[in-house]
Every structure is written in structure tokens, then in C-alpha cells.
Motif scaffolding. Sequence first.
Motif, PDB file in Angstrom:
ATOM      1  N   THR A 122      60.600  55.275  19.786  1.00  0.00           N
ATOM      2  CA  THR A 122      59.687  54.411  19.441  1.00  0.00           C
ATOM      3  C   THR A 122      61.165  54.265  18.278  1.00  0.00           C
ATOM      4  O   THR A 122      61.673  54.938  17.606  1.00  0.00           O
ATOM      5  CB  THR A 122      58.725  55.643  19.062  1.00  0.00           C
ATOM      6  N   SER A 123      59.949  53.076  17.150  1.00  0.00           N
ATOM      7  CA  SER A 123      61.155  53.084  16.377  1.00  0.00           C
ATOM      8  C   SER A 123      60.361  52.195  15.149  1.00  0.00           C
ATOM      9  O   SER A 123      59.102  51.766  15.194  1.00  0.00           O
ATOM     10  CB  SER A 123      62.400  51.766  16.312  1.00  0.00           C
ATOM     11  N   PHE A 124      60.604  52.234  13.714  1.00  0.00           N
ATOM     12  CA  PHE A 124      59.862  51.334  12.847  1.00  0.00           C
ATOM     13  C   PHE A 124      60.515  51.698  11.649  1.00  0.00           C
ATOM     14  O   PHE A 124      62.033  51.609  11.617  1.00  0.00           O
ATOM     15  CB  PHE A 124      59.636  53.193  11.479  1.00  0.00           C
ATOM     16  N   LEU A 125      60.917  49.976  11.101  1.00  0.00           N
ATOM     17  CA  LEU A 125      61.535  48.952  10.189  1.00  0.00           C
ATOM     18  C   LEU A 125      60.667  49.479   8.612  1.00  0.00           C
ATOM     19  O   LEU A 125      59.432  48.059   8.925  1.00  0.00           O
ATOM     20  CB  LEU A 125      61.814  47.862  10.817  1.00  0.00           C
ATOM     21  N   LEU A 126      61.205  49.796   7.960  1.00  0.00           N
ATOM     22  CA  LEU A 126      60.223  50.073   6.723  1.00  0.00           C
ATOM     23  C   LEU A 126      61.270  49.323   5.458  1.00  0.00           C
ATOM     24  O   LEU A 126      62.335  49.339   5.381  1.00  0.00           O
ATOM     25  CB  LEU A 126      60.342  51.255   6.408  1.00  0.00           C
ATOM     26  N   THR A 127      60.238  48.238   4.763  1.00  0.00           N
ATOM     27  CA  THR A 127      61.362  46.990   4.708  1.00  0.00           C
ATOM     28  C   THR A 127      61.404  46.952   3.157  1.00  0.00           C
ATOM     29  O   THR A 127      61.023  46.199   2.434  1.00  0.00           O
ATOM     30  CB  THR A 127      60.526  45.942   5.251  1.00  0.00           C
TER      31      THR A 127
ATOM     32  N   LEU B 249      67.432  44.841  14.331  1.00  0.00           N
ATOM     33  CA  LEU B 249      66.450  44.791  13.761  1.00  0.00           C
ATOM     34  C   LEU B 249      65.003  45.455  14.518  1.00  0.00           C
ATOM     35  O   LEU B 249      64.657  45.286  14.346  1.00  0.00           O
ATOM     36  CB  LEU B 249      66.199  43.642  12.989  1.00  0.00           C
ATOM     37  N   SER B 250      64.600  45.315  16.222  1.00  0.00           N
ATOM     38  CA  SER B 250      64.328  45.084  16.552  1.00  0.00           C
ATOM     39  C   SER B 250      63.368  46.839  15.798  1.00  0.00           C
ATOM     40  O   SER B 250      63.675  47.537  16.450  1.00  0.00           O
ATOM     41  CB  SER B 250      64.305  44.811  18.206  1.00  0.00           C
ATOM     42  N   ALA B 251      61.785  47.153  16.326  1.00  0.00           N
ATOM     43  CA  ALA B 251      60.851  47.994  16.189  1.00  0.00           C
ATOM     44  C   ALA B 251      59.927  47.029  16.592  1.00  0.00           C
ATOM     45  O   ALA B 251      59.227  46.316  16.332  1.00  0.00           O
ATOM     46  CB  ALA B 251      61.317  48.429  14.479  1.00  0.00           C
ATOM     47  N   ASP B 252      58.999  48.420  16.763  1.00  0.00           N
ATOM     48  CA  ASP B 252      57.775  48.845  17.809  1.00  0.00           C
ATOM     49  C   ASP B 252      56.913  48.844  15.872  1.00  0.00           C
ATOM     50  O   ASP B 252      55.646  47.538  16.399  1.00  0.00           O
ATOM     51  CB  ASP B 252      57.903  50.239  18.550  1.00  0.00           C
ATOM     52  N   VAL B 253      57.405  49.042  15.143  1.00  0.00           N
ATOM     53  CA  VAL B 253      56.112  49.404  14.002  1.00  0.00           C
ATOM     54  C   VAL B 253      57.183  48.816  12.607  1.00  0.00           C
ATOM     55  O   VAL B 253      57.969  49.137  12.348  1.00  0.00           O
ATOM     56  CB  VAL B 253      56.215  50.427  13.641  1.00  0.00           C
ATOM     57  N   LEU B 254      56.605  47.747  11.646  1.00  0.00           N
ATOM     58  CA  LEU B 254      57.245  47.078  10.681  1.00  0.00           C
ATOM     59  C   LEU B 254      56.726  47.144   9.265  1.00  0.00           C
ATOM     60  O   LEU B 254      55.280  46.912   9.703  1.00  0.00           O
ATOM     61  CB  LEU B 254      57.548  45.697  11.051  1.00  0.00           C
ATOM     62  N   LEU B 255      56.589  47.771   8.170  1.00  0.00           N
ATOM     63  CA  LEU B 255      56.111  47.365   7.137  1.00  0.00           C
ATOM     64  C   LEU B 255      56.581  45.693   7.041  1.00  0.00           C
ATOM     65  O   LEU B 255      57.262  45.929   6.387  1.00  0.00           O
ATOM     66  CB  LEU B 255      56.206  48.930   6.303  1.00  0.00           C
ATOM     67  N   VAL B 256      55.392  45.514   6.443  1.00  0.00           N
ATOM     68  CA  VAL B 256      55.694  44.211   6.807  1.00  0.00           C
ATOM     69  C   VAL B 256      55.701  43.961   4.643  1.00  0.00           C
ATOM     70  O   VAL B 256      55.163  44.519   3.800  1.00  0.00           O
ATOM     71  CB  VAL B 256      53.907  43.097   6.329  1.00  0.00           C
ATOM     72  N   GLY B 257      56.898  42.913   5.105  1.00  0.00           N
ATOM     73  CA  GLY B 257      57.783  42.662   3.565  1.00  0.00           C
ATOM     74  C   GLY B 257      56.221  42.504   2.148  1.00  0.00           C
ATOM     75  O   GLY B 257      56.048  41.710   2.366  1.00  0.00           O
ATOM     76  N   HIS B 258      56.913  42.995   1.195  1.00  0.00           N
ATOM     77  CA  HIS B 258      56.128  42.115  -0.401  1.00  0.00           C
ATOM     78  C   HIS B 258      55.286  42.041   0.159  1.00  0.00           C
ATOM     79  O   HIS B 258      54.202  41.553  -0.070  1.00  0.00           O
ATOM     80  CB  HIS B 258      57.054  40.807  -0.497  1.00  0.00           C
ATOM     81  N   HIS B 259      54.023  43.080   0.933  1.00  0.00           N
ATOM     82  CA  HIS B 259      53.018  43.708   1.055  1.00  0.00           C
ATOM     83  C   HIS B 259      51.792  41.945   1.465  1.00  0.00           C
ATOM     84  O   HIS B 259      50.631  41.399   1.054  1.00  0.00           O
ATOM     85  CB  HIS B 259      52.193  43.424  -0.674  1.00  0.00           C
TER      86      HIS B 259
ATOM     87  N   ILE C 164      50.528  46.441   6.433  1.00  0.00           N
ATOM     88  CA  ILE C 164      50.632  45.665   5.095  1.00  0.00           C
ATOM     89  C   ILE C 164      49.757  46.587   3.572  1.00  0.00           C
ATOM     90  O   ILE C 164      48.980  47.327   3.690  1.00  0.00           O
ATOM     91  CB  ILE C 164      49.646  44.198   5.557  1.00  0.00           C
ATOM     92  N   GLN C 165      51.202  47.287   2.834  1.00  0.00           N
ATOM     93  CA  GLN C 165      50.680  48.047   2.013  1.00  0.00           C
ATOM     94  C   GLN C 165      49.903  47.345   0.784  1.00  0.00           C
ATOM     95  O   GLN C 165      50.934  46.476   0.518  1.00  0.00           O
ATOM     96  CB  GLN C 165      51.767  48.516   2.101  1.00  0.00           C
ATOM     97  N   VAL C 166      48.557  46.587   1.108  1.00  0.00           N
ATOM     98  CA  VAL C 166      47.798  46.289  -0.158  1.00  0.00           C
ATOM     99  C   VAL C 166      46.478  46.514  -0.528  1.00  0.00           C
ATOM    100  O   VAL C 166      46.098  47.620   0.820  1.00  0.00           O
ATOM    101  CB  VAL C 166      47.751  44.896   0.487  1.00  0.00           C
ATOM    102  N   GLY C 167      46.497  46.138  -1.541  1.00  0.00           N
ATOM    103  CA  GLY C 167      45.260  46.696  -2.017  1.00  0.00           C
ATOM    104  C   GLY C 167      44.013  44.819  -2.694  1.00  0.00           C
ATOM    105  O   GLY C 167      45.169  44.382  -2.629  1.00  0.00           O
ATOM    106  N   GLU C 168      43.666  45.540  -4.224  1.00  0.00           N
ATOM    107  CA  GLU C 168      43.054  44.786  -4.576  1.00  0.00           C
ATOM    108  C   GLU C 168      44.196  43.854  -5.897  1.00  0.00           C
ATOM    109  O   GLU C 168      44.614  44.675  -6.235  1.00  0.00           O
ATOM    110  CB  GLU C 168      41.796  44.894  -5.461  1.00  0.00           C
ATOM    111  N   ASN C 169      44.346  42.730  -5.428  1.00  0.00           N
ATOM    112  CA  ASN C 169      45.511  41.566  -6.706  1.00  0.00           C
ATOM    113  C   ASN C 169      45.450  40.886  -6.562  1.00  0.00           C
ATOM    114  O   ASN C 169      44.331  40.030  -5.668  1.00  0.00           O
ATOM    115  CB  ASN C 169      46.791  41.985  -5.816  1.00  0.00           C
ATOM    116  N   SER C 170      45.652  40.133  -7.384  1.00  0.00           N
ATOM    117  CA  SER C 170      45.807  39.059  -7.805  1.00  0.00           C
ATOM    118  C   SER C 170      46.874  37.592  -7.171  1.00  0.00           C
ATOM    119  O   SER C 170      46.336  36.562  -7.732  1.00  0.00           O
ATOM    120  CB  SER C 170      46.084  38.329  -9.758  1.00  0.00           C
ATOM    121  N   TYR C 171      47.311  38.192  -6.539  1.00  0.00           N
ATOM    122  CA  TYR C 171      48.547  37.095  -5.785  1.00  0.00           C
ATOM    123  C   TYR C 171      47.791  36.541  -4.784  1.00  0.00           C
ATOM    124  O   TYR C 171      48.843  35.612  -4.474  1.00  0.00           O
ATOM    125  CB  TYR C 171      49.815  38.275  -5.425  1.00  0.00           C
TER     126      TYR C 171
END
Length: 302
Positions: free
Chosen positions: A199-204, A222-232, A253-260
Motif C-alpha cells: 500500500t502507498s500514499f503520495l502526500l503533496t 510516483l504511483s500510489a494508491d492514495v493521493l492527497l490532491v495538491g493545493h486543495h 481533498i483537504q478543503v473547508g469553506e473558502n472563497s477560492y
Amino acid sequence: MIRRNWLRTQRVLLWICLVVLCTLFSGCSLELVDISTQESKDSSSSSITSQNRLRVIFLDVGQGASQLLISPSGSTMLIDAGNNDREQQMVDYLRQYGVDHLDVILGTHPDADHIGGLDVVIDHYEVGAIYMPKIQANTKTFESLLESIRDKGLKVKTAQAGLQLEWDDQVQVEMIAPVEYSEDSNNMSAVLKVTYGETSFLLTGDAERESEKAMLASGKDLSADVLLVGHHGSKSSTSLTFLQQVAPKFAVIQVGENSYGHPKQEILNRLSKNGTQVYRNDLQGTIEFASDGQHYEITTER
Ligand SMILES: [Zn+2]
């Protein structure tokens, strides 16, 4: 009369039990995933035991990022710690997960939504090593972090591609980026590939196209089972070629309420076309992947 009351009491108790059970089970969801590796033919291992697991926890810190890793032997690593206004929440999270020291801290890059909570974490916990890329920020948040590092007598190690972190004998932790210097803070993001068994993770961090290109050119796997999606989930990251190389089964995707406008629909569509299952902190709260080296147990807060 007494009997009727007794029956009514029984019925009320039954309802209370049902409501409590429903609340408990709808409060979090749990999913077991078999990644179908050759070795996983032994179906007796379909459930993950509590020991020998690598836990990768994508903490819900609103619009920001933070990942807590706990290794099979109990080593701990904190990657980023959300914004300044989440400091108390960070300390509470660490307490909740039973963390009493951090073997490794990684500040992926100096943006406030990543390093904001690190100063308080460093003030509260024993820290083994801290890694950060060689780029400064002219902000109070960054100054405050440097002050906590100084007060603790820690020395920052440079985060750069090629580093192998000694963290747990069974888990390989390799730094894939930054490959080269960039004046852009996001593109200086430290990127980690974490491999445990099959198992593998890519944290970006917030790595964008420029850094993705450099990672692709570096020839690293670079292959990974789980990708932290870059820049939210911003449009500036997760280029098609990069995504195809990583070929993740799952994305967070690490994201919350945002204006972007994060995450961008274009990126969600790209992930979906790639056959990647997406998890989001804004929709599911904290998300945990627990791996026994062959399977993932995925738990979401809601
Ligand atoms: Zn960010």
C-alpha cells in the motif's frame, strides 16, 4: 394498569436503544477495501487487526491541511497543522489519538494554512526531528514557528527530494519534492511517498504543475494508491500527466469553506474520469486510511 405501564416503559426503552444505535452508526462510516494484490488471496486477512497497521489520518482543519501518521510500531509523524485559528483543535486532535510525542514534524511549505498550528504543537510536544523546505516567508506565522523551534532547541532539516526518512523499519518514507529550487512557495512543497507493504500514499502539500513536472522528470516512481490532491483541489495542481502517473485508487481533498472555489469542478471531473474515488474533509470530516500492508480500512467522521 401496572402491566400496561410496564409495556409502555419497555417500548420507550426499545425506542431509546434504537435511536442511540442509529446515532452511533450514522455518526461515522467505515469501509473495508481489498486492493487485490497477489498476496491478498488469503481471504482470512480480510479484516485489519488493530496492530501492525499504518494509520494515515487526514485531519479536518477546515480550509487548510494536516495529516497525522502513526506507524505499525507506534512512531508518529505530523505533516502540517492547519491555520492559526485551529491551534487548540490540533492539540485536541493529538490528545484524542493518544499522541504524546512526535518523532517527525514536516512543514510542507511556509503558507499559513499549513504551518499555522505548528508553533503550538512544538510548544506542547517532544519533537524528534523537524523538516522544512529552504524557503522563508515574511509573515508573523512563520516568525512564530521559528521562535517555537528555537525555544525548543530544534534544528530544522532541509526538506528536499531524495531524502529517505528513518521513521519505522517497516515503512518506507521518501521525499519526492522539492526537486529543484522555486521562488514560488507552493512549488517548494515537500512531497512524501509513504509505502507500507503493497500500500502507498503520495502526500503533496500545495505542489503545483511546476513541481509536478519536476517530479515526473526526476524519474521517481510516483504511483500510489492514495493521493492527497495538491493545493486543495486547485486548478493549478493535479495535471493530467501527473495524475496518470500516480494513478491513485483514492484521493483526499483537504478543503473547508473558502472563497477560492476549491475544489475546482475541473479537477473533480479529472479524478472521476481517472476512476479515482474522492474523499473530502468538508463533506466527510476527518478521514482515516488504516493499512495492514495489503488492505485499507477507510473511516470517515461523517
Ligand atoms: Zn494550502
